[in-house]
Motif scaffolding. Structure first.
Motif, short mmCIF file in Angstrom:
data_model
loop_
_atom_site.label_atom_id
_atom_site.label_comp_id
_atom_site.label_asym_id
_atom_site.label_seq_id
_atom_site.Cartn_x
_atom_site.Cartn_y
_atom_site.Cartn_z
N GLY A 184 34.29 -8.81 34.31
CA GLY A 184 33.06 -8.10 34.61
C GLY A 184 33.22 -6.59 34.61
N LEU A 185 32.11 -5.92 34.91
CA LEU A 185 32.07 -4.45 34.91
C LEU A 185 31.62 -3.93 36.27
N GLU B 233 32.27 3.88 34.61
CA GLU B 233 32.25 2.42 34.55
C GLU B 233 33.67 1.94 34.29
N ILE B 234 34.07 0.86 34.96
CA ILE B 234 35.40 0.29 34.76
C ILE B 234 35.28 -1.22 34.58
N TYR C 146 41.65 -0.93 37.88
CA TYR C 146 41.71 -1.11 39.32
C TYR C 146 41.11 0.10 40.01
N PHE C 147 40.78 -0.08 41.30
CA PHE C 147 40.21 1.02 42.07
C PHE C 147 40.58 0.87 43.54
N ASN D 50 30.06 -0.50 42.72
CA ASN D 50 29.11 -1.59 42.63
C ASN D 50 29.44 -2.50 41.46
N ALA D 51 29.08 -3.77 41.60
CA ALA D 51 29.19 -4.70 40.48
C ALA D 51 28.04 -4.43 39.53
#
Length: 127
Positions: A35-36, A50-51, A56-57, A73-74
Motif C-alpha cells: 500500500g501507499l 508519499e511512500i 519505512y517511517f 496517513n494510509a
C-alpha cells in the motif's frame, strides 16, 4: 537484523486512517509491506510526500526520542510492520556492531534531511 523480524507486529490500515499523529512521542517505527502512505501536515492540508512498499517511517524520531513532526496517513489499504524501540534495544544489546551501523545510517540521514530542508526553504523563498 533477522532477530528483529521476530519482534515485529503486522497492522492493517484503511484509506484515510492515521497511522502516526504529529506530536506523538515516537516509540516505534514502521515498515510498509503493501500500500501507499502519505506524510501530511498537522492541519491535514498539505501532502508532504508519499511512500510505499519497502520504505519505512518513524525511525529518526524513535531513535532520537523525539515527537513525530507530521501525520502519516494510509492513502490506500496499507499493511505495515511495527518495530518497537524496546524490542530493538533488546536485540542491539546482543549485537553492538549493529547498533554502531544503525547510528551511522541515522547520522547520515539526519544530515541529508537537514540539507534537503535548507534547499527547499531557499527555493521557496526565491519563488
Amino acid at each position: 537484523m533477522q532477530l528483529c523480524s521476530l519482534q515485529v507486529e503486522s497492522y492493517l490500515f484503511s484509506p484515510g486512517d492515521v497511522i502516526v499523529y504529529a506530536g506523538e512521542l515516537a516509540k516505534e517505527m514502521y515498515f510498509i509491506r503493501k500500500g501507499l502512505c502519505e506524510y501530511v501536515s498537522q492541519d491535514e492540508q498539505v501532502v508532504i510526500t508519499e511512500i510505499g512498499p519497502g520504505q519505512y517511517f518513524g525511525d529518526m524520531a524513535m531513535f532520537f526520542g523525539q515527537y513525530h513532526l507530521a501525520n502519516v496517513n494510509a492513502k490506500t489499504y496499507v499493511e505495515v510492520l511495527q518495530l518497537k524501540m524496546s524490542d530493538l534495544q533488546d536485540v542491539l544489546k546482543e549485537h553492538p556492531l549493529a547498533q554502531s551501523n544503525i547510528s551511522k545510517v541515522l547520522e547520515d540521514k539526519a544530515i541529508i534531511n537537514s540539507a534537503t530542508a535548507s534547499l527547499k526553504a531557499t527555493f521557496e523563498s526565491e519563488i
